[in-house]
Design a protein around this motif. Structure first.
Motif, short mmCIF file in Angstrom:
data_model
loop_
_atom_site.label_atom_id
_atom_site.label_comp_id
_atom_site.label_asym_id
_atom_site.label_seq_id
_atom_site.Cartn_x
_atom_site.Cartn_y
_atom_site.Cartn_z
N THR A 20 0.83 -1.20 0.00
CA THR A 20 0.00 0.00 0.00
C THR A 20 0.86 1.25 0.00
OG1 THR A 20 -1.66 -1.20 1.27
CG2 THR A 20 -1.86 1.19 1.21
N LYS A 21 1.93 1.25 0.78
CA LYS A 21 2.83 2.40 0.83
C LYS A 21 3.57 2.58 -0.49
CE LYS A 21 3.51 2.23 5.79
NZ LYS A 21 4.46 2.01 6.89
N ILE A 22 3.96 1.48 -1.09
CA ILE A 22 4.64 1.55 -2.40
C ILE A 22 3.68 2.08 -3.46
CG2 ILE A 22 5.71 0.17 -4.22
CD1 ILE A 22 7.60 0.36 -1.97
N ASP A 27 1.65 5.86 -7.62
CA ASP A 27 0.57 6.68 -8.18
C ASP A 27 1.06 8.09 -8.50
OD1 ASP A 27 -1.26 4.64 -8.08
OD2 ASP A 27 -2.07 5.23 -6.13
N LYS A 28 2.05 8.59 -7.75
CA LYS A 28 2.56 9.93 -8.00
C LYS A 28 3.41 10.01 -9.26
CE LYS A 28 2.51 11.26 -3.18
NZ LYS A 28 3.28 11.72 -2.02
N ILE A 29 4.05 8.90 -9.64
CA ILE A 29 4.94 8.95 -10.81
C ILE A 29 4.37 8.25 -12.03
CG2 ILE A 29 6.99 9.13 -9.36
CD1 ILE A 29 7.57 6.18 -10.13
N ARG A 30 3.22 7.66 -11.90
CA ARG A 30 2.63 6.95 -13.04
C ARG A 30 2.36 7.91 -14.19
NH1 ARG A 30 -0.94 3.46 -10.36
NH2 ARG A 30 0.81 2.05 -10.27
N ASN A 31 2.68 7.50 -15.41
CA ASN A 31 2.50 8.26 -16.65
C ASN A 31 3.37 9.51 -16.72
OD1 ASN A 31 0.56 6.44 -17.63
ND2 ASN A 31 -1.05 7.49 -16.51
N SER A 48 9.90 4.40 1.02
CA SER A 48 9.46 3.73 -0.20
C SER A 48 9.85 4.51 -1.45
CB SER A 48 7.95 3.49 -0.16
OG SER A 48 7.25 4.70 0.03
N GLY A 49 10.00 5.83 -1.34
CA GLY A 49 10.45 6.63 -2.47
C GLY A 49 11.86 6.25 -2.89
N ALA A 50 12.72 5.97 -1.91
CA ALA A 50 14.10 5.57 -2.22
C ALA A 50 14.13 4.20 -2.89
CB ALA A 50 14.94 5.56 -0.96
N VAL A 51 13.27 3.31 -2.44
CA VAL A 51 13.22 1.96 -3.01
C VAL A 51 12.75 2.02 -4.46
CG1 VAL A 51 12.06 -0.27 -2.86
CG2 VAL A 51 12.88 0.85 -0.79
N VAL A 52 11.72 2.81 -4.73
CA VAL A 52 11.21 2.95 -6.09
C VAL A 52 12.24 3.65 -6.98
CG1 VAL A 52 9.38 3.95 -7.51
CG2 VAL A 52 8.82 2.90 -5.33
N TRP A 53 12.94 4.64 -6.42
CA TRP A 53 13.98 5.35 -7.18
C TRP A 53 15.07 4.37 -7.61
CZ3 TRP A 53 19.20 6.19 -7.02
CH2 TRP A 53 19.69 7.20 -7.82
N GLN A 54 15.52 3.52 -6.70
CA GLN A 54 16.56 2.54 -7.03
C GLN A 54 16.10 1.60 -8.14
OE1 GLN A 54 17.38 0.56 -3.33
NE2 GLN A 54 19.42 1.46 -3.25
#
Length: 72
Positions: A20-22, A27-31, A48-54
């Motif tokens: 849910t946190k991911i 949702d903020k970076i989609r498209n 979770s922002g750092a994990v998605v960035w990596q």
């Protein structure tokens, strides 16, 4: 000239953050474009922002240098 659309996928496994946190971060970076998404992720204070960035950053590395991965 038309630039071909390059699609890539990357998966991060064994992360101890709830889906849910991911999904809130995704949702903020989609498209968004690649660079725009990276800039948004750099400014997000959540872990979770750092994990998605990596994951996003590594997906570009896998696209640009596929032969390097095969030699490891």
């Amino acid at each position: 000239m038309n630039n071909p659309l390059i699609c890539a996928s990357a998966t991060s496994r064994y992360i101890r953050i709830s889906p849910t946190k991911i999904n809130l971060i995704l949702d903020k970076i989609r498209n968004k474009s690649y660079l725009e998404a990276l800039n948004i992720l750099k400014q997000i204070p959540q872990k979770s922002g750092a994990v998605v960035w990596q994951t996003l950053y590594l997906s570009l590395i896998h696209i640009s240098e596929p032969t390097r991965l095969l030699s490891i």
